[in-house]
Design an enzyme around this catalytic site. Structure first.
Site: not given
Ligand SMILES: NC(=O)c1ccc[n+]([C@@H]2O[C@H](COP(=O)([O-])OP(=O)(O)OC[C@H]3O[C@@H](n4cnc5c(N)ncnc54)[C@H](O)[C@@H]3O)[C@@H](O)[C@H]2O)c1
Length: 310
Positions: A104, A144
């Site tokens: 924003k 979640y």
């Molecule tokens: N992989 C899947 O199948 C999938 C499906 C649906 C949604 N997503 C979404 O995609 C995004 C990435 O998922 P991913 O599979 O790469 O998971 P991942 O756990 O590998 O990546 C998430 C990243 O966010 C970081 N993180 C977590 N909490 C944090 C915080 N408070 N501050 C800063 N960084 C933080 C973690 O260290 C990690 O690097 C997520 O938001 C997830 O919900 C993934």
């Protein structure tokens, strides 16, 4: 050259997104607290002078001058998001508030990595974006699912109230290199078990279905979504509609790894959805004909090669 902020950039999906944005000639700031991600995922990018890595928790305010924000920070595997469910909610909700506030102030465009979990245990199959879902608000997965639903609400409220240019993508099950080795997700679990000739563990009878998307297809969809006209906010499903039972996935992984593993069955944990498959009609229409191009076997071969190399 655009300045782009990627929260959760050291995670599985985030690290691929950072690489893609750098390839396109952008300046990328990767923000991560390394809860589930790892520096190892972005080490090759550190050689690029247009890449910057910052340790920061997205639930705390953060300021930088950027044109675009991809908000991915959030643990995505049940094992990790249930370790500290209160922090999971804070990451989703306060993280969204902080990043939307930044967007924003800067008049930046912002994209939210939402999830197919907003549909819960769906009563409609496949799931179109207009389906509101069937989510348990008080179960072990709610931190979640409801955290992500609330983040979507915040995105739309900032858009309506403050005219922030928002984009929401609902990501379906995605796999590929850089998935965590211990995070309990089915594709990485099976590959690691098969490579070690250990039993492949199936929770429930294995007839529950999932659709599996290779990470490159997702990244293409996310980047296209960011580049759509400002009046298109989504949500838009991004996933691979090919549907496989967990039993089928286990058999394919065993075959592709030439493993001698057997399949064993364990009780199903609470709130596990029985069926999941994206309706990607909207993505096809609005993301320039986007659709998944990498089939399950091809994607699994690349992912197996990655896990072998570790
Ligand atoms: N992989 C899947 O199948 C999938 C499906 C649906 C949604 N997503 C979404 O995609 C995004 C990435 O998922 P991913 O599979 O790469 O998971 P991942 O756990 O590998 O990546 C998430 C990243 O966010 C970081 N993180 C977590 N909490 C944090 C915080 N408070 N501050 C800063 N960084 C933080 C973690 O260290 C990690 O690097 C997520 O938001 C997830 O919900 C993934």
């Amino acid at each position: 050259m655009k300045q782009v902020l990627v929260t959760g950039g050291a995670g599985f999906i985030g690290s691929h997104l950072c690489a893609r944005l750098l390839e396109e000639g952008n300046d990328v700031i990767c923000l991560d607290n390394y809860f589930t991600g790892s520096k190892a995922n972005v080490i090759p990018l550190l050689r690029n002078p247009h890449f910057e890595l910052i340790r920061h928790d997205v639930s705390k305010p953060f300021v930088a001058e950027v044109d675009e924000i991809y908000n991915l920070a959030c643990p995505a595997s049940p094992v990790y998001y249930q370790i500290d469910p209160i922090q999971t909610v804070k990451t989703s909700v306060l993280g969204a508030v902080n990043m939307l506030g930044l967007a924003k102030r800067l008049d930046a465009k912002i994209l939210q990595a939402s999830t197919s979990e907003v549909y819960g245990d769906p009563k409609i199959h496949p799931q179109p974006e207009k389906y509101w879902g069937n989510v348990n608000p008080i179960g072990p997965r709610s931190c979640y699912d409801e955290g992500k639903r609330c983040a979507e609400t915040l995105f739309m409220d900032y858009h309506r109230q403050n005219k922030v240019r928002v984009k929401i993508v609902r990501v379906f099950n995605t796999y590929g290199p850089h998935m965590g080795t211990n995070d309990g997700r089915v594709v990485s679990n099976f590959i690691i078990q098969a490579l070690q000739d250990k039993d492949l563990t199936i929770y429930g009878d294995g007839n529950q279905t999932r659709s599996f998307q290779y990470v490159d297809d997702l990244i293409e969809g996310m980047v296209r979504m960011m580049n759509t006209p400002d009046d298109f906010t989504g949500p838009v499903n991004i996933g691979n509609p090919g549907e496989f039972s967990i039993n089928e996935l286990a058999r394919i992984v065993i075959r592709l790894t030439n493993s001698s593993s057997r399949i064993v069955y364990r009780p199903l944990p609470g709130d596990d959805p029985k069926q999941r498959r994206p309706d990607i009609t909207l993505a096809r229409e609005r993301l320039g004909g986007w659709e998944p191009t990498i089939c399950l076997e091809e994607g699994l071969k690349k992912t197996i090669a990655y896990f072998r190399s570790l």
